[in-house]
Design a protein around this motif. Structure first.
Motif, short mmCIF file in Angstrom:
data_model
loop_
_atom_site.label_atom_id
_atom_site.label_comp_id
_atom_site.label_asym_id
_atom_site.label_seq_id
_atom_site.Cartn_x
_atom_site.Cartn_y
_atom_site.Cartn_z
N UNK A 271 35.60 40.74 35.93
CA UNK A 271 35.28 41.54 37.13
C UNK A 271 34.79 40.65 38.27
N UNK A 272 33.96 39.66 37.94
CA UNK A 272 33.43 38.79 38.99
C UNK A 272 34.54 37.92 39.59
N UNK A 273 35.51 37.49 38.79
CA UNK A 273 36.64 36.71 39.30
C UNK A 273 37.48 37.58 40.24
N UNK A 274 37.74 38.81 39.84
CA UNK A 274 38.51 39.73 40.69
C UNK A 274 37.77 39.99 42.00
N UNK B 10 43.12 41.08 45.26
CA UNK B 10 42.80 39.95 44.38
C UNK B 10 44.06 39.40 43.73
N UNK B 11 44.94 40.29 43.32
CA UNK B 11 46.19 39.85 42.71
C UNK B 11 47.04 39.06 43.69
N UNK C 296 44.36 34.39 37.06
CA UNK C 296 45.26 35.54 36.88
C UNK C 296 44.91 36.32 35.62
N UNK C 297 44.45 35.61 34.61
CA UNK C 297 44.12 36.28 33.35
C UNK C 297 43.03 37.33 33.52
N UNK C 298 42.23 37.20 34.57
CA UNK C 298 41.18 38.18 34.83
C UNK C 298 41.75 39.59 35.06
#
Length: 143
Positions: free
Chosen positions: A11-14, A71-72, A113-115
């Motif tokens: 969630x933090x990465x996104x 984000x994506x 991306x794995x996030x």
């Protein structure tokens, strides 16, 4: 690392990519421009790319939408810059499989991306996550 901690990390990465997007902007000096939207939730993206000699030299995006969509787009532009078109399309295929909950080639490091892997549990959000990737696929087909 527990599932809860991993979920919080993802969630933090996104949110980091949403609040501080990478490659936000438009390429004005030539190149390819693709506009797409997701009418279901209002996501809109304009993807600008420069593809030279089969390599994605530059990728930027502009638009508005939910945190997952933006984000994506940020993650996708980071991932494809400097890649050969075939590699960019392979990443898109892997991402699509991940979104659909299918087995995918995990020998390739997806980095941030794995996030987005948890999005596969929310079918209504998959279109948000894949919008930028679909735009990239259309863009490299035009090159």
């Amino acid at each position: 690392m527990s599932f809860k901690n991993l979920d919080q990390l993802y969630r933090s990465v996104i949110m980091d990519h949403y609040k501080t997007p990478r490659n936000k902007g438009v390429i004005n000096d030539g190149g390819i421009s693709i506009e797409m939207n997701n009418p279901t939730c209002g996501d809109r993206i304009q993807l600008s790319m420069q593809v030279e000699d089969g390599v994605v030299k530059e990728a930027k995006f502009d638009g508005e939408g939910c945190s997952i969509s933006m984000a994506s787009a940020s993650m996708m532009t980071q991932a494809v810059k400097g890649k050969e078109v075939d590699e960019a399309l392979k990443l898109s295929e892997i991402f699509s499989d991940m979104m659909l909950g299918k087995e995918y080639d995990d020998s390739i490091d997806l980095g941030d991306i794995e996030a987005l892997s948890g999005v596969s549990q929310f079918p209504a959000r998959i279109k948000c996550a894949t919008l930028a990737w679909k735009a990239m696929e259309q863009g490299v087909e035009k090159s």
